[in-house]
Design an enzyme around this catalytic site. Structure first.
Site, PDB file in Angstrom:
ATOM      1  N   LEU B  14       1.105  -1.187   0.000  1.00  7.15           N
ATOM      2  CA  LEU B  14       0.021  -0.035   0.120  1.00  7.15           C
ATOM      3  C   LEU B  14       0.983   1.268  -0.084  1.00  7.15           C
ATOM      4  CD1 LEU B  14      -2.761   1.131  -0.252  1.00  7.15           C
ATOM      5  CD2 LEU B  14      -2.890   0.447   2.364  1.00  7.15           C
ATOM      6  N   HIS B  15       1.611   1.269  -0.970  1.00  9.27           N
ATOM      7  CA  HIS B  15       2.363   2.770  -1.133  1.00  9.27           C
ATOM      8  C   HIS B  15       1.741   3.937  -1.833  1.00  9.27           C
ATOM      9  CE1 HIS B  15       2.554   2.301  -5.638  1.00  9.27           C
ATOM     10  NE2 HIS B  15       2.006   1.248  -5.599  1.00  9.27           N
ATOM     11  N   ALA B  16       2.504   4.921  -1.742  1.00 14.24           N
ATOM     12  CA  ALA B  16       1.630   6.300  -1.862  1.00 14.24           C
ATOM     13  C   ALA B  16       0.641   6.302  -2.964  1.00 14.24           C
ATOM     14  CB  ALA B  16       2.777   7.425  -2.036  1.00 14.24           C
TER      15      ALA B  16
END
Lengths: 159, 89
Positions: B14-16
């Site tokens: 769940l990266h930016a």
């Protein structure tokens, strides 16, 4: 510094219950606060590039003034005034700078007098994203939200 | 209110940018939506809140929604995560 500046710890946590959409009702509902980044070098430009990538939308309406490391004397108050004027859509402007007390910040502070401009120092990516998302808020309120977002993103990890 | 569990399966977690897609998806619904990791629950319409979950691949998250379109919201978010956020891996 100008009274328009907001201390980093002011009202921290106040907006925790604000709707994430940034939507507000009332006189400011249809207006946007203008945003201007004033930073050393290309810090502001880089943050805008990354924010555009993350959000997958253009942030071209955010103004940016760079203080060139080798020629700071050439970046002056007039350039900042023009950027603020361009960004102002009628609701006022919030200026975000990097290090408080450094030239970019000081130069902004010198043009704040009498203008509908608020200033927050300590710019980071979290601050920019939050300021962008809540830009329907009036400048002073937006300053508080931006500050809160930046501080909240600074955490220590001790694995 | 409706709640569900979902596992992050995309390579980058769940990266930016994935968080941004998640927030955009949740914001398309009028229901209030929360997402949680362990005891930490955040507003699913806040990108900085979502990022604080620091959810890597394999992390199981809780989803909770309340409102007129709560079932559709949870379904859409579950689909987005199950679809690797459109990242292909």
């Amino acid at each position: 510094m100008s009274s328009g500046m907001h201390e980093a710890n002011s009202s921290a946590g106040e907006a925790a219950t604000d709707p994430a959409s940034g939507q507000v009702t009332g006189q400011f509902a249809d207006q946007l606060t203008g945003l201007v980044l004033v930073t050393h070098g290309q810090i502001g430009r880089s943050l805008l590039d990354v924010a555009e990538f993350i959000l997958d939308q253009s942030l071209s309406e955010v103004g940016f003034v760079s203080f060139r490391q080798s020629a700071m004397e050439h970046t002056g108050a007039e350039e900042i005034r023009q950027a603020i004027a361009r960004a102002d859509q009628g609701q006022g402007v919030l200026v975000l700078t990097d290090v408080g007390g450094a030239s970019p910040c000081n130069q902004v502070a010198s043009v704040l007098q009498g203008a509908r401009v608020d200033l927050v120092t300590g710019l980071n990516l979290a601050m920019l994203l939050r300021a962008w998302n809540y830009r329907r808020q009036p400048p002073a309120k937006l300053a508080t939200l931006a500050t809160e977002g930046a501080i909240r993103d600074i955490r220590e990890y001790h694995p | 209110m409706i709640s569900s569990r979902v596992t992050i399966i995309n390579k980058l977690g769940l990266h930016a940018r994935a968080a941004s897609k998640l927030v955009n998806c949740a914001s398309g619904f009028s229901s209030e939506v929360w997402i949680s990791r362990g005891s930490r629950e955040v507003n699913c319409k806040s990108i900085m809140g979502v990022l604080t979950l620091a959810a890597g691949r394999g992390t199981e998250l809780g989803l909770r929604a309340e409102g007129n379109d709560e079932a559709a919201a949870v379904s859409a978010i579950t689909d987005l995560i199950g679809n690797y956020f459109g990242e292909g891996e």
